[in-house]
Design an enzyme around this catalytic site. Structure first.
Site, short mmCIF file in Angstrom:
data_model
loop_
_atom_site.label_atom_id
_atom_site.label_comp_id
_atom_site.label_asym_id
_atom_site.label_seq_id
_atom_site.Cartn_x
_atom_site.Cartn_y
_atom_site.Cartn_z
N ARG A 240 14.85 45.78 -22.28
CA ARG A 240 15.43 46.76 -21.37
C ARG A 240 14.54 48.00 -21.24
NH1 ARG A 240 20.96 47.99 -23.64
NH2 ARG A 240 19.80 47.59 -25.54
N ASN B 134 22.21 44.37 -21.27
CA ASN B 134 22.34 43.07 -21.92
C ASN B 134 23.61 42.40 -21.43
OD1 ASN B 134 20.04 43.31 -23.51
ND2 ASN B 134 21.14 44.19 -25.23
#
Length: 91
Positions: A21, A39
């Site tokens: 990320r 996520n």
């Protein structure tokens, strides 16, 4: 000036717990795209990004590479509604 569009990317593989990320945020900010990454419960990462078509093509190429410790198996891209995001965030 190119029109801004949005895409939703779902990245599968070993993409959680490897800085994916943060990598996506850095890549998006480097090319001037806005949006977010998060996520998913199934182990995938979802990225929503706003930008020009060329920016999003560049971002997709970077997402397919991923950070050093990731193993990207697939990236699925679909058109998405443009959001009001002005930066790129991690959720």
């Amino acid at each position: 000036m190119e029109q801004r569009i949005a895409r939703r990317f779902v990245i599968s593989g070993r993409v959680q717990g490897v800085g994916y990320r943060a990598f996506a945020r850095q890549a998006a900010r480097a090319i001037g795209a806005a949006g977010w990454a998060r996520n998913l419960a199934n182990g995938d990462v979802e990225v929503h990004a706003n930008g020009t078509a060329s920016q999003l093509e560049d971002l997709e190429a970077r997402l397919r590479e991923g950070p050093r410790w990731a193993e990207v198996r697939s990236v699925t891209a679909t058109e998405a509604p443009v959001s009001s995001d002005s930066a790129f965030e991690i959720y």
